[in-house]
Design an enzyme around this catalytic site. Structure first.
Site, PDB file in Angstrom:
ATOM      1  N   ASP A  33      -1.763  10.971  -2.235  1.00 51.30           N
ATOM      2  CA  ASP A  33      -2.117   9.895  -3.165  1.00 51.30           C
ATOM      3  C   ASP A  33      -2.504  10.427  -4.533  1.00 51.30           C
ATOM      4  O   ASP A  33      -2.452   9.701  -5.518  1.00 51.30           O
ATOM      5  CB  ASP A  33      -3.255   9.054  -2.570  1.00 51.30           C
ATOM      6  CG  ASP A  33      -2.767   8.295  -1.348  1.00 51.30           C
ATOM      7  OD1 ASP A  33      -2.725   8.893  -0.257  1.00 51.30           O
ATOM      8  OD2 ASP A  33      -2.372   7.125  -1.502  1.00 51.30           O
TER       9      ASP A  33
ATOM     10  N   ARG B 108       0.860  -1.178   0.000  1.00 51.05           N
ATOM     11  CA  ARG B 108       0.000   0.000   0.000  1.00 51.05           C
ATOM     12  C   ARG B 108       0.896   1.227   0.000  1.00 51.05           C
ATOM     13  O   ARG B 108       2.118   1.105   0.055  1.00 51.05           O
ATOM     14  CB  ARG B 108      -0.942   0.007   1.210  1.00 51.05           C
ATOM     15  CG  ARG B 108      -0.497  -0.639   2.520  1.00 51.05           C
ATOM     16  CD  ARG B 108       0.466   0.092   3.390  1.00 51.05           C
ATOM     17  NE  ARG B 108       0.246   1.505   3.436  1.00 51.05           N
ATOM     18  CZ  ARG B 108       1.253   2.365   3.616  1.00 51.05           C
ATOM     19  NH1 ARG B 108       2.482   1.934   3.747  1.00 51.05           N
ATOM     20  NH2 ARG B 108       1.023   3.662   3.649  1.00 51.05           N
TER      21      ARG B 108
ATOM     22  N   LYS C  60      -4.603  10.222   3.048  1.00 53.36           N
ATOM     23  CA  LYS C  60      -5.346   9.397   3.993  1.00 53.36           C
ATOM     24  C   LYS C  60      -6.383  10.198   4.767  1.00 53.36           C
ATOM     25  O   LYS C  60      -6.117  11.321   5.179  1.00 53.36           O
ATOM     26  CB  LYS C  60      -4.359   8.737   4.961  1.00 53.36           C
ATOM     27  CG  LYS C  60      -4.961   7.754   5.946  1.00 53.36           C
ATOM     28  CD  LYS C  60      -5.856   6.696   5.320  1.00 53.36           C
ATOM     29  CE  LYS C  60      -5.194   5.986   4.179  1.00 53.36           C
ATOM     30  NZ  LYS C  60      -6.069   5.118   3.394  1.00 53.36           N
TER      31      LYS C  60
ATOM     32  N   ALA D 240       0.987   5.187  -2.171  1.00 50.39           N
ATOM     33  CA  ALA D 240       0.876   5.577  -3.581  1.00 50.39           C
ATOM     34  C   ALA D 240       2.056   5.102  -4.424  1.00 50.39           C
ATOM     35  O   ALA D 240       1.879   4.450  -5.461  1.00 50.39           O
ATOM     36  CB  ALA D 240       0.746   7.101  -3.664  1.00 50.39           C
TER      37      ALA D 240
HETATM   38  C1  LIG Z   1       1.883   8.917  -0.268  1.00 48.69           C
HETATM   39  S1  LIG Z   1       1.897   7.217  -0.171  1.00 48.69           S
HETATM   40  C2  LIG Z   1       1.353   7.007   1.423  1.00 48.69           C
HETATM   41  C3  LIG Z   1      -0.079   7.317   1.459  1.00 48.69           C
HETATM   42  O1  LIG Z   1      -0.793   6.155   1.092  1.00 48.69           O
HETATM   43  C4  LIG Z   1      -1.605   5.816   2.169  1.00 48.69           C
HETATM   44  O2  LIG Z   1      -2.779   5.222   1.828  1.00 48.69           O
HETATM   45  P1  LIG Z   1      -2.915   3.605   1.923  1.00 48.69           P
HETATM   46  O3  LIG Z   1      -2.144   3.156   3.109  1.00 48.69           O
HETATM   47  O4  LIG Z   1      -4.395   3.410   2.042  1.00 48.69           O
HETATM   48  O5  LIG Z   1      -2.348   3.118   0.615  1.00 48.69           O
HETATM   49  C5  LIG Z   1      -1.848   7.136   2.825  1.00 48.69           C
HETATM   50  O6  LIG Z   1      -2.716   7.926   2.067  1.00 48.69           O
HETATM   51  C6  LIG Z   1      -0.490   7.707   2.819  1.00 48.69           C
HETATM   52  O7  LIG Z   1      -0.398   9.054   3.059  1.00 48.69           O
END
Ligand SMILES: CSC[C@H]1O[C@H](OP(=O)(O)O)[C@H](O)[C@@H]1O
Length: 363
Positions: free
Chosen positions: A241, A51, A252, A53
């Site tokens: 993201d 996970r 997030k 971006a």
């Molecule tokens: C900028 S990448 C990290 C970013 O991604 C996370 O979301 P997820 O864990 O659901 O993929 C979150 O938005 C972070 O800030």
């Protein structure tokens, strides 16, 4: 970042498979996972084994290598591409990587498609790591300026979710300046938002910072405003993201609330991102960025480790109550002090963003 037993990346090729760190298991256990089919890659992204971006973009890039290996027709290749893009709608890096692979494959003959896709996947991953290292160098200057105003004092940085090296191929976006400042000997402390409901902060950012020896304190998501009111936050630094050409930032869920508190208390609020996170087709993020909604069980249940060391999932919401689970929100550019990318730092407004990134002002 170095973790014993693995190269300093979150994704790499291993014996014709795509090897990842299974982030669903962290911080309780450190487990590697080999993905051998497009379907396995899609499930790993959808279920958040990978996970963040930058990392889901790189994973989709490798997924397209597997797709090129599996697909016997152009139609099948396109259906694999659509399968990958559909796994998570908000982070634009995912569709960006798939589109880049489709373009690379389209330029070569059928026989060269697999090797071309493999090389492009490696290039996407290498570029992500290099971009995050550059973000670290540019973001370090922001921290140095704050430190110059507080000589010898600890710099307090608040971050939300995990925009660390676990969310990219290496270094991270929001954490890259933190790691660079730590390496430069600047005394720092990080307030780590736990980041409900998946607790990326409490589980992943806390684990990362501990691995790198960066002093930090995990806080409940509702704490940041109080800390800012009492002068305990010098800088808010988050990832993103999807960022529009006018500087609206999808990140997030809860990021918007932190930006409001920072604005109200005059705390600098910076967003760190590689330029692969820009969506150049959009100006208004609040109306234009698709917000992923995930299952309510991620809110009604929480995973943790018992005192005996067993990892268990517990229901933490009243039986019978339903839960809504919006995974992202959009922070309007007016609340953002600046953006830090591999190209440098700029104001969160269209002319500055386009000038720094060589984009025409017209949509
Ligand atoms: C900028 S990448 C990290 C970013 O991604 C996370 O979301 P997820 O864990 O659901 O993929 C979150 O938005 C972070 O800030």
């Amino acid at each position: 970042m170095l973790v014993s037993g693995v190269p300093h990346r979150t994704i790499w090729l291993h014996e014709e498979a795509v090897r990842i760190i299974d982030q669903r298991r962290l911080p309780w256990t450190f487990e590697l996972l080999d993905l051998r089919t497009v379907a396995e890659v899609a499930e790993a992204i959808r279920d958040m084994a990978v996970r963040g971006a930058g990392l889901i973009g790189a994973t989709a890039g490798y997924g397209m290598w597997l797709a090129a290996r599996e697909a016997q027709t152009q139609e099948e290749l396109q259906s694999f591409a659509e399968l990958l893009v559909a796994t998570r709608p908000t982070a634009v890096n995912l569709s960006w990587a798939v589109k880049r692979q489709r373009a690379a494959i389209a330029k070569v003959g059928f026989e060269q498609r697999v090797e071309t896709a493999r090389q492009e996947a490696e290039a996407i991953a290498d570029e992500d790591a290099a971009a995050c290292a550059a973000i670290g160098r540019h973001g370090l200057k922001i921290i140095e300026e704050i430190a110059a105003r507080k000589p010898g004092q600890v710099i307090n940085i608040l971050t939300h979710c995990n925009a660390g090296w676990l969310a990219f191929v290496d270094h991270g976006s929001a954490t890259a300046p933190i790691y660079a400042a730590h390496a430069a000997g600047i005394p720092m402390h990080v307030w780590v938002d736990e980041t409900r409901p998946r607790n990326q902060g409490a589980r992943l950012t806390a684990w990362e910072l501990a691995q790198q020896g960066v002093p930090h304190t995990v806080i409940a998501d509702n704490t940041g405003g109080h800390l800012m009111q009492h002068g305990l936050v010098d800088l808010v630094l988050t990832g993103a993201d999807r960022v529009t050409r006018s500087g609206d930032v999808a990140n997030k869920i809860g990021t918007y609330l932190k930006a409001l508190a920072a604005w109200d208390n005059g705390v600098p609020f910076y967003v760190a991102l590689p330029s692969s996170t820009f969506d150049w087709t959009l100006r208004d993020g609040v109306s234009g960025i698709p917000i992923e909604q995930r299952g309510g069980e991620e809110v009604t249940e929480m995973e943790g480790m018992t005192t005996e060391g067993r990892v268990e999932n517990l229901r933490i919401v009243a039986p019978g109550s339903e839960a809504a689970n919006y995974a992202f929100d959009v922070t309007p550019a007016r609340l953002i002090t600046g953006l830090v990318t591999e190209q440098g730092t700029c104001a969160a407004e269209e002319s500055a963003i386009c000038q720094l990134h060589g984009q025409a002002l017209s949509l």
